[in-house]
Each structure stands twice: as C-alpha cells, then as structure tokens.
Design a protein around this motif. Structure first.
Motif, PDB file in Angstrom:
ATOM      1  N   GLY A  66      43.217  40.655  53.453  1.00  0.00           N
ATOM      2  CA  GLY A  66      42.928  39.242  53.658  1.00  0.00           C
ATOM      3  C   GLY A  66      42.616  38.534  52.347  1.00  0.00           C
ATOM      4  O   GLY A  66      43.102  37.421  52.092  1.00  0.00           O
ATOM      5  N   PHE A  67      41.797  39.169  51.524  1.00  0.00           N
ATOM      6  CA  PHE A  67      41.492  38.572  50.219  1.00  0.00           C
ATOM      7  C   PHE A  67      42.743  38.462  49.355  1.00  0.00           C
ATOM      8  O   PHE A  67      42.947  37.452  48.666  1.00  0.00           O
ATOM      9  N   GLU A  68      43.571  39.483  49.372  1.00  0.00           N
ATOM     10  CA  GLU A  68      44.816  39.436  48.592  1.00  0.00           C
ATOM     11  C   GLU A  68      45.712  38.303  49.083  1.00  0.00           C
ATOM     12  O   GLU A  68      46.319  37.588  48.281  1.00  0.00           O
ATOM     13  N   GLU A  69      45.775  38.129  50.384  1.00  0.00           N
ATOM     14  CA  GLU A  69      46.592  37.055  50.953  1.00  0.00           C
ATOM     15  C   GLU A  69      46.051  35.686  50.544  1.00  0.00           C
ATOM     16  O   GLU A  69      46.819  34.771  50.190  1.00  0.00           O
ATOM     17  N   LEU A  70      44.736  35.540  50.586  1.00  0.00           N
ATOM     18  CA  LEU A  70      44.111  34.266  50.228  1.00  0.00           C
ATOM     19  C   LEU A  70      44.357  33.930  48.759  1.00  0.00           C
ATOM     20  O   LEU A  70      44.777  32.817  48.417  1.00  0.00           O
ATOM     21  N   LEU A  71      44.103  34.893  47.872  1.00  0.00           N
ATOM     22  CA  LEU A  71      44.305  34.646  46.439  1.00  0.00           C
ATOM     23  C   LEU A  71      45.771  34.413  46.116  1.00  0.00           C
ATOM     24  O   LEU A  71      46.099  33.598  45.251  1.00  0.00           O
ATOM     25  N   SER A  72      46.647  35.106  46.810  1.00  0.00           N
ATOM     26  CA  SER A  72      48.084  34.917  46.584  1.00  0.00           C
ATOM     27  C   SER A  72      48.508  33.496  46.941  1.00  0.00           C
ATOM     28  O   SER A  72      49.305  32.871  46.232  1.00  0.00           O
ATOM     29  N   LEU A  73      47.962  32.974  48.034  1.00  0.00           N
ATOM     30  CA  LEU A  73      48.279  31.601  48.449  1.00  0.00           C
ATOM     31  C   LEU A  73      47.817  30.597  47.390  1.00  0.00           C
ATOM     32  O   LEU A  73      48.570  29.678  47.017  1.00  0.00           O
TER      33      LEU A  73
END
Length: 357
Positions: free
Chosen positions: A300-307
């Motif tokens: 989830g954190f990776e997805e958020l930072l990627s966005l």
C-alpha cells in the motif's frame, strides 16, 4: 493550513474509534532486535535531517541579514537602496529563495515523523502548519520577536505562513517596493523588496525552533505506540495535501499559497517519512505475527508513493493538470492511504498498541 491539521485531528479520533471497535485478540509481540534497531534508525534519520535543517536555516538567516544590511545602509529607504544596489539586491533575493527551498525541504523530509509523534508535534505547528492566533484551533503556540523591538503574537507558522509569502511577495502588505528583479523591463507579481525587519525576525526564529526541535527529538525515547501513532495520524492527510496542490498556482494559475515549489514535492517528503516509520519501526512488529498483513501494508505504501512520484514527474515534464484530474488523483491517493491506515490499525489492535490522541 487548518484543513490539513483538522484532518490530522480527525484521523487520530478515527483511529481511536476503529482501534476500540476492532478488539482483535492475539499474541502481543515483545520488542525484537529488529524493532529496536528500526526505531533507532528512524530517530537517527530524523536527527540527521534536523541537523541539515539547522545548518540551512543558519545560512538562510545569514543571507537575510546581508539583505537587511543593504537596506540599513540606506537608512531603511528601499527606493534608495534599489537605486544604488539593484543588482546586489536582486542576487540576494535569489539566494534567499534558494536557501529557503533547501531549508523547507529538509523539514518536509521529516515532517511525516515529527508531526505524528506527540512529543514533537508542536514543532510542526510552529514551523510548517499551524494557524495564527486569530484562528480557533491548531494555533502555532509561539510569539515572534522582531529586531525593531516589536513582538508578533501568535503569527502563524514560519515556513508557509510567514517566510514563503514574505520572500515571494505573496502578501502585498509585506511588499516594501515593487521592482524589476530579473531586468526584463517589466514588473511581475513577486518582483519586489520585502520587509527586512520581518525577514530577519522570521529567519532567526526558523533557526531557533529548528534547534528546539533537535533538543526534543534527541530526548525522545522511541517506542511502539509513538511509531504507530505517527503513521496513523499522518498518512491520511495525503488527500488534503493534494487539495492544497489543486488550489495552488500550479493548477489554478492564481497566486496563493505554496508558490515556491509544487505542493507535490512536499507530499513526497511527508509520505516518505510515513513510509520510513512503517518499514523501519513497525514492520518488524506486524511481520512477527502476520507476515501477509505486513506485506499488504508495504504494498500500500509503495502504491501511494508511486502515485505521488508519477504525478510529480508528469508535472515537472510539463503536464498541466486540471482541477478535475487533480481531484481524481487526490481521491485516489486518499483511498490508498485510508486502506493502509485501516490495516495498520488492525495490526495495532492485534499488538495492543495505544494510539495517542
């Protein structure tokens, strides 16, 4: 500023309610070497950037003092100073703006940690996010003494409430003289000489409060409850940061708050701090009794930072976002953040963590 801070308060209240409602039973994990090392690394990371924050703030204070010295040499006559030293003043303002950005970015890198820890949260109000005393809540609890002897009572946060508007000419009341800084033959918004007295006081305060933060961060004893509290408090604020981005000149093309750089740069720093806290200090706790949940949270954190990274990269490459797309991106970021926090709260309940209000 108040919307962001209100969101933080709402996040804490929601966290307490959800944590109580979950009531998940399970074996409570004792502190492991990995958790202890992780907490220590978060503290050291914060202190390292805090030291750089102080160093940059001192350079900024010196640069503002040099600017003020030119004005003083002309007995406070801004027109006379400009007539005599326009090239030097233009260079000095460019230097001040560059140093301000470097100083602010050092703080943004650790804001997601500082603002979420109860023992240091007050410094976020003073440095970056607090309201002036005219507001009813989230007030930055400090007064600002100025070189001329005046004291500004509860003037609001130092970075975005005072110095950014001052150094970029966003507040017309603080503009002493409109001038052609870049020498192109015309005067645009933000080309001006600012109030040297306020600049000196505010720059000195940035150094003072950065040092005070360092003292309290050095004294902070890293612990599990604070780590969880920090992530649960700060991660859900991402949607409001996107809202501030939408309302800035980078989207609306209207001069307002956050003109020095895109608000997305700040979001990367803040959410990066949340990720640092989770990956280093909380993940060892969660993984010890639920490896699958830990991986979901990390994803989830990776997805958020990627966005955020992708959106910022597109903006820097020249993409002009409209308000509807900015809203959609903010909603997507908020959905991811809320999902992450729900899982962190699940892990907090499983490990009998107290989320501090």
């Amino acid at each position: 500023m108040s919307k962001k801070l209100n969101k933080r308060g709402q996040a804490s209240a929601l966290a307490m309610a959800l944590l109580a409602a979950l009531s998940i039973s399970g074996e409570v994990s004792a502190a492991t070497d990995a958790e202890v090392r992780g907490l220590a690394s978060v503290k050291q990371f914060t202190l390292d950037h805090n030291a750089r924050l102080i160093a940059q703030a001192q350079l900024l204070e010196t640069a503002v003092a040099d600017y003020a010295a030119i004005i003083k040499a002309h007995k406070g006559d801004y027109q006379a100073a400009w007539n005599a030293d326009k090239k030097q003043l233009a260079r000095q303002i460019e230097t001040i703006r560059t140093l301000w950005l470097e100083t602010s970015n050092q703080y943004e890198t650790i804001e997601g940690i500082v603002a979420g820890i109860p023992a240091t949260a007050k410094y976020d109000l003073i440095l970056d996010a607090g309201n002036p005393g005219s507001e009813s809540e989230d007030v930055a609890e400090y007064d600002l003494p100025l070189p001329d002897g005046k004291v500004l009572k509860r003037p609001g946060n130092l970075f975005h409430g005072i110095t950014e508007p001052l150094f970029w000419g966003m507040d017309e009341a603080l503009v002493k003289l409109e001038v052609d800084l870049n020498g192109d033959g015309k005067i645009s918004r933000g080309e001006m000489l600012f109030d040297a007295n306020l600049g000196l006081g505010a720059a000195g305060a940035l150094t003072h409060w950065s040092k005070a933060l360092q003292a309290d961060m050095s004294a902070w004893k890293p612990n599990r409850d604070d780590a969880f509290t920090s992530v649960v408090t700060m991660t859900p604020t991402v949607g409001d940061y996107f809202g501030e981005w939408k309302e800035s000149q980078f989207i609306s093309e209207e001069i307002g708050a956050f003109v020095a750089q895109s608000r997305l740069a700040d979001v990367l720093g803040i959410m990066g701090g949340c990720k640092k806290m989770y990956f280093s200090a909380i993940s060892p706790v969660v993984a010890s009794n639920d490896a699958a949940l830990d991986q979901q949270i990390k994803n989830g954190f990776e997805e958020l930072l990627s966005l955020v990274e992708d959106t910022y990269a597109r903006e820097k490459a020249g993409t002009q976002f409209g308000t509807e797309e900015a809203d959609a991106l903010g909603n997507e970021a908020q959905d991811i953040a809320d999902r992450v926090v729900a899982m962190v709260l699940q892990a907090a309940a499983k490990n009998e963590v107290t989320i501090r209000g």
